[in-house]
Design a protein around this motif. Structure first.
Motif, PDB file in Angstrom:
ATOM      1  N   ARG A 291     -23.468 -43.521  11.027  1.00 31.84           N
ATOM      2  CA  ARG A 291     -23.544 -44.981  10.995  1.00 31.84           C
ATOM      3  C   ARG A 291     -22.892 -45.550   9.736  1.00 31.84           C
ATOM      4  NH1 ARG A 291     -26.849 -47.146  14.852  1.00 31.84           N
ATOM      5  NH2 ARG A 291     -28.298 -45.730  15.828  1.00 31.84           N
ATOM      6  N   GLU A 292     -23.200 -44.947   8.605  1.00 34.04           N
ATOM      7  CA  GLU A 292     -22.687 -45.463   7.340  1.00 34.04           C
ATOM      8  C   GLU A 292     -21.163 -45.395   7.285  1.00 34.04           C
ATOM      9  OE1 GLU A 292     -25.089 -43.027   7.478  1.00 34.04           O
ATOM     10  OE2 GLU A 292     -26.792 -44.370   7.134  1.00 34.04           O
ATOM     11  N   ILE A 293     -20.613 -44.264   7.677  1.00 33.40           N
ATOM     12  CA  ILE A 293     -19.157 -44.097   7.651  1.00 33.40           C
ATOM     13  C   ILE A 293     -18.516 -45.026   8.679  1.00 33.40           C
ATOM     14  CG2 ILE A 293     -17.257 -42.483   8.083  1.00 33.40           C
ATOM     15  CD1 ILE A 293     -19.142 -40.267   6.955  1.00 33.40           C
TER      16      ILE A 293
ATOM     17  N   ALA B 246     -15.221 -49.539  10.000  1.00 34.95           N
ATOM     18  CA  ALA B 246     -15.087 -50.774  10.786  1.00 34.95           C
ATOM     19  C   ALA B 246     -14.851 -51.970   9.862  1.00 34.95           C
ATOM     20  CB  ALA B 246     -16.315 -50.997  11.655  1.00 34.95           C
ATOM     21  N   SER B 247     -15.547 -52.001   8.742  1.00 39.60           N
ATOM     22  CA  SER B 247     -15.334 -53.089   7.772  1.00 39.60           C
ATOM     23  C   SER B 247     -13.910 -53.083   7.250  1.00 39.60           C
ATOM     24  CB  SER B 247     -16.295 -52.946   6.586  1.00 39.60           C
ATOM     25  OG  SER B 247     -17.616 -53.098   6.999  1.00 39.60           O
ATOM     26  N   ARG B 248     -13.415 -51.890   6.937  1.00 36.97           N
ATOM     27  CA  ARG B 248     -12.048 -51.793   6.427  1.00 36.97           C
ATOM     28  C   ARG B 248     -11.022 -52.149   7.502  1.00 36.97           C
ATOM     29  NH1 ARG B 248     -10.730 -46.633   4.622  1.00 36.97           N
ATOM     30  NH2 ARG B 248     -12.584 -45.698   5.499  1.00 36.97           N
ATOM     31  N   VAL B 249     -11.318 -51.827   8.751  1.00 41.77           N
ATOM     32  CA  VAL B 249     -10.416 -52.195   9.855  1.00 41.77           C
ATOM     33  C   VAL B 249     -10.268 -53.714   9.904  1.00 41.77           C
ATOM     34  CG1 VAL B 249     -10.215 -52.324  12.382  1.00 41.77           C
ATOM     35  CG2 VAL B 249     -10.798 -50.144  11.285  1.00 41.77           C
TER      36      VAL B 249
ATOM     37  N   TYR C  62     -16.548 -50.737  16.184  1.00 39.84           N
ATOM     38  CA  TYR C  62     -17.609 -49.929  15.576  1.00 39.84           C
ATOM     39  C   TYR C  62     -17.978 -48.757  16.482  1.00 39.84           C
ATOM     40  CZ  TYR C  62     -22.149 -48.325  14.054  1.00 39.84           C
ATOM     41  OH  TYR C  62     -23.193 -47.517  13.666  1.00 39.84           O
ATOM     42  N   ARG C  63     -18.166 -49.014  17.777  1.00 39.72           N
ATOM     43  CA  ARG C  63     -18.537 -47.956  18.717  1.00 39.72           C
ATOM     44  C   ARG C  63     -17.462 -46.875  18.768  1.00 39.72           C
ATOM     45  NH1 ARG C  63     -20.514 -50.755  22.911  1.00 39.72           N
ATOM     46  NH2 ARG C  63     -18.435 -51.389  23.543  1.00 39.72           N
TER      47      ARG C  63
END
Length: 170
Positions: free
Chosen positions: A31-33, A38-41, A21-22
Motif C-alpha cells: 500500500r505504501e509503495i 501513484a502520487s508521483r504519477v 493506484y489499483r
C-alpha cells in the motif's frame, strides 16, 4: 464559462486515481509503495499537463504509461521480484458460500496470482488491464503505443503463458 487547467486536472485525478493506484498496487503489493508511486504519477502528469496539455492526446494512456514506467523504475532500483496482489481480484465469493468453498476459491486466486507474477511485465500488464481493469484493446494500444493487433496477440500469448504456468503449478 471556461474551466481552468487546475480544475480540469482535478477532474482527471478524480477519474483515474483509483484505477492508477489499483494497477500500481497489483504490481508492487504494498500500500505504501503504491500510494507513493501513484502520487508521483499524478505529480508528473500535472507537470506535463500544465506545461503542454496539447501534447497529451490521451490522458488515461499517458497516466498508465507513466505508472508502468515508475513501477519498472521501482523494481530496477530495488531489485525486487514483481508481485501481483489478489486483493483487487474481483470478488467471486458471495456471502452464502461456506467456509470450505471460500478457502478453495482463495487458494485458487492465490495460485493464479502466483502464476501471473511469473509472466513478463507486458503480459502481466495487458492481462490486468484487459481482464481486471476492463480496458478495451484500443485503450491498451494507446498506453503501450502498439497496434491493436499486437495487443490482441499479447493478450492471447499472455493467457497461454498463464495457462502454462498454471499447468506447472498443479
Amino acid at each position: 464559462m471556461s474551466i481552468s487547467p487546475d480544475e480540469k486536472f482535478s477532474q482527471i485525478y478524480d477519474q483515474y486515481i483509483e484505477k492508477i493506484y489499483r494497477f500500481v498496487y497489483l504490481k508492487v503489493n504494498s500500500r505504501e509503495i503504491a500510494e507513493d508511486i501513484a502520487s508521483r504519477v499524478f505529480l508528473s502528469g500535472w507537470e506535463s499537463y500544465r506545461k503542454q496539455p496539447e501534447r497529451i492526446k490521451n490522458i488515461g494512456a499517458f497516466l498508465y504509461q507513466t505508472a508502468r514506467n515508475m513501477v519498472t523504475d521501482h523494481y530496477r532500483n530495488k531489485g525486487r521480484t514483481k508481485l501481483v496482489s489478489s486483493e483487487f481480484i474481483p470478488q467471486i465469493i458471495d456471502d452464502r458460500t461456506n467456509l470450505h468453498e471460500k478457502a478453495v476459491v482463495n487458494s485458487d486466486i492465490e495460485i493464479v496470482r502466483s502464476a501471473l507474477q511469473k509472466l513478463n511485465q507486458d503480459y502481466q500488464d495487458v492481462l490486468i488491464w484487459h481482464y481486471l481493469e476492463d480496458m478495451q484493446v484500443a485503450e491498451i494500444s494507446e498506453v503501450l503505443h502498439k497496434p491493436p493487433g499486437t495487443i490482441r496477440v499479447m493478450i492471447h500469448r499472455g493467457l497461454n503463458a498463464l495457462r502454462d504456468e498454471l499447468g506447472q503449478e498443479s
